[in-house]
Motif scaffolding. Structure first.
Motif, short mmCIF file in Angstrom:
data_model
loop_
_atom_site.label_atom_id
_atom_site.label_comp_id
_atom_site.label_asym_id
_atom_site.label_seq_id
_atom_site.Cartn_x
_atom_site.Cartn_y
_atom_site.Cartn_z
N UNK A 17 0.79 -1.22 0.00
CA UNK A 17 0.00 0.00 0.00
C UNK A 17 0.83 1.27 0.00
N UNK A 18 2.11 1.18 0.35
CA UNK A 18 2.94 2.38 0.40
C UNK A 18 3.13 2.97 -0.99
N UNK A 19 3.35 2.11 -1.98
CA UNK A 19 3.56 2.58 -3.35
C UNK A 19 2.42 2.21 -4.29
N UNK A 20 1.77 1.11 -4.03
CA UNK A 20 0.69 0.66 -4.90
C UNK A 20 1.19 -0.31 -5.96
N UNK A 21 0.44 -1.37 -6.20
CA UNK A 21 0.86 -2.40 -7.14
C UNK A 21 0.78 -1.93 -8.59
N UNK A 22 0.11 -0.80 -8.85
CA UNK A 22 0.04 -0.30 -10.23
C UNK A 22 1.40 0.18 -10.72
N UNK A 73 6.51 -0.42 -13.91
CA UNK A 73 7.56 0.59 -14.03
C UNK A 73 8.79 0.21 -13.23
N UNK A 74 8.59 -0.41 -12.06
CA UNK A 74 9.73 -0.83 -11.24
C UNK A 74 10.50 -1.97 -11.89
N UNK A 95 8.76 7.69 -0.29
CA UNK A 95 7.73 7.09 -1.15
C UNK A 95 7.29 8.06 -2.23
N UNK A 96 7.16 9.33 -1.87
CA UNK A 96 6.77 10.34 -2.86
C UNK A 96 7.84 10.45 -3.96
N UNK A 97 9.10 10.44 -3.56
CA UNK A 97 10.19 10.52 -4.55
C UNK A 97 10.21 9.29 -5.44
N UNK A 98 9.96 8.13 -4.86
CA UNK A 98 9.92 6.90 -5.65
C UNK A 98 8.79 6.94 -6.67
N UNK A 99 7.62 7.39 -6.24
CA UNK A 99 6.49 7.48 -7.17
C UNK A 99 6.81 8.44 -8.31
N UNK A 100 7.45 9.56 -7.98
CA UNK A 100 7.82 10.52 -9.02
C UNK A 100 8.82 9.91 -10.00
N UNK A 101 9.72 9.07 -9.48
CA UNK A 101 10.72 8.44 -10.35
C UNK A 101 10.10 7.39 -11.26
N UNK A 102 9.06 6.72 -10.77
CA UNK A 102 8.45 5.66 -11.55
C UNK A 102 7.41 6.19 -12.54
N UNK A 103 6.89 7.39 -12.30
CA UNK A 103 6.00 8.00 -13.28
C UNK A 103 6.36 9.48 -13.39
#
Length: 281
Positions: free
Chosen positions: A93-98, A102-103, A142-150
């Motif tokens: 739930x921290x990043x989401x499986x969607x 991208x990972x 987590x926010x930085x990771x999400x930005x990196x993946x999208x």
């Protein structure tokens, strides 16, 4: 060189973190396996090579590696002296499986700011009583990771002084008992990352640092009231006396024991500079 293994693992009381794992291996090779959590990995010495989705990858010390849940991978030393790594396993739930796809495509991220933030997260996770700091740092990671993946868009979040004030009021009301970032975000109806950024922009320090400074102020008052340091730690909301001492010395410059030691006031200096007051014999 003899095979060497050093392993430390624990489960902190931080929402979203299922396990923290620190290890040093010289020869151990992981077979293909899967996790049901996100694997956030940094290497402090040496390097690891691994296969993910039939592609070979490596983890030099300046990268952050993010392995998605349910995707098989292995791992082995890529240097003769092995590797030393730190891993945080994050609930899906921290990043989401969607973001799994991208990972898989970009598991190794060369991002100095992200690398530094992950290191700071590990430092907070290793300290009992640092749960709010760890939760805040995890939110930004987590926010930085999400930005990196999208990486489609990245805008500077607007300032929100009203939200910042509401969080400050919550922290002021719970200096001793504390509050989790998730609970605070729920009470003020804001996303945790936006809450941390709004508070930091408004007051110049993150929420966990603000709460710690308030607790140090409370500890100072308790010490001056005559309470012994061991009791002050609990009264001011610190995890234990060591937790109090670490932060008290950082803020005040001395330990709580030295702070409460009775100080003899210096004698007033008389007109002649002798230190003798007008009423002295």
């Amino acid at each position: 060189m003899a095979a060497r293994q050093e392993v430390t693992a624990w489960r902190p009381r931080v929402p979203g973190v299922t396990e923290v794992f620190h290890a040093r291996f010289t020869e151990h090779a992981y077979p293909m396996h899967v996790h049901d959590a996100w694997t956030l990995l940094i290497v402090d010495a040496g390097a690891v090579r691994y296969d993910l989705d039939r592609h070979e990858h490596g983890t030099p010390h300046d990268t952050v590696t993010l392995l998605p849940p349910h995707v098989p991978h292995n791992g082995s030393p890529a240097t003769p002296d092995g590797f030393r790594k730190r891993v945080v396993y994050l609930d899906t739930g921290v990043l989401g499986e969607h973001l799994v796809g991208a990972a898989v495509d970009r598991p190794d991220l060369r991002d100095p700011l992200l690398r530094r933030r992950v290191g700071q997260l590990h430092t907070a996770l290793a300290r009992p009583g640092g749960e709010l700091e760890a939760e805040s740092r995890l939110t930004l990671v987590a926010e930085r990771l999400r930005d990196s993946l999208r990486p489609a868009r990245r805008t500077t979040p607007p300032r929100d002084p009203v939200l910042a004030r509401r969080l400050r009021e919550l922290l002021d009301a719970r200096v001793r008992d504390g509050i989790t970032l998730a609970e605070a975000a729920r009470l003020v109806h804001a996303h945790p990352a936006h809450l941390v950024r709004a508070f930091s922009a408004a007051y110049g320090i993150p929420p966990h640092q603000y709460l710690t400074s308030r607790r140090v102020d409370l500890a100072r008052r308790c010490l001056l009231d005559g309470l012994p340091p061991g009791e002050v730690a609990t009264a001011a909301g610190f995890y234990d006396q060591a937790h109090l001492t670490r932060h008290f010395r950082k803020v005040v410059g001395v330990t709580p024991g030295r702070y409460r030691a009775p100080q003899k006031p210096s004698a007033p200096v008389g007109p002649g500079g002798s230190g003798v007051g007008p009423g002295s014999p």
